[in-house]
Scaffold this motif. Structure first.
Motif, PDB file in Angstrom:
ATOM      1  N   LEU A 124       0.907  -1.207   0.174  1.00 25.53           N
ATOM      2  CA  LEU A 124       0.043  -0.007  -0.061  1.00 25.53           C
ATOM      3  C   LEU A 124       0.860   1.196  -0.019  1.00 25.53           C
ATOM      4  N   LEU A 133      -7.439  -4.246   2.897  1.00 25.13           N
ATOM      5  CA  LEU A 133      -6.373  -3.052   3.115  1.00 25.13           C
ATOM      6  C   LEU A 133      -5.893  -3.339   4.677  1.00 25.13           C
ATOM      7  N   ASP A 150      -3.314   0.580  -3.728  1.00 22.32           N
ATOM      8  CA  ASP A 150      -3.063  -0.889  -3.361  1.00 22.32           C
ATOM      9  C   ASP A 150      -2.361  -1.453  -4.642  1.00 22.32           C
TER      10      ASP A 150
END
Length: 90
Positions: free
Chosen positions: A14, A87, A27
C-alpha cells in the motif's frame, strides 16, 4: 468483522497520502485506488499509528461531539469495508 482491540494496515503493498481533504490509498498488489473522506483519513491515521480501536472511536467522539454509539457503528462499518478491500491485515 471480528472484535479486535487493535487493527493493522497491510502496508507492504500500500502507498497512501493523507492531506486536509482526506486520503488516497494505492493498493499496488491489486492495482486499485481508494479515496477516503476526512473522517476516514482520521481513522486510517489512527490505524497507521497502532492506536487501539477504542481510542480511535473515543478521540473521534471527543473531536466531533458526535453520538458515541453512532460513531462506533460507523467506524466499525468502515473497518469492515477496509477488510473487504484487503487493506487491513488479520
Amino acid at each position: 468483522m471480528k472484535a479486535r482491540l487493535v487493527m493493522s494496515i497491510r502496508t507492504p503493498d500500500l502507498r497512501f497520502i493523507v492531506n486536509d481533504d482526506g486520503a488516497v490509498i494505492l493498493d499496488v498488489d491489486h492495482n486499485t485506488i481508494f479515496t477516503l473522506n476526512v473522517t476516514g483519513a482520521y481513522v486510517w491515521q489512527g490505524l497507521q499509528r497502532g492506536t487501539p480501536l477504542a481510542n480511535i472511536i473515543a478521540n473521534l467522539r471527543q473531536d466531533t461531539d458526535g453520538e458515541a454509539l453512532l460513531i462506533e457503528r460507523d467506524v466499525r462499518a468502515f473497518l469492515e469495508q477496509l477488510e473487504q478491500r484487503h487493506l487491513l491485515s488479520s
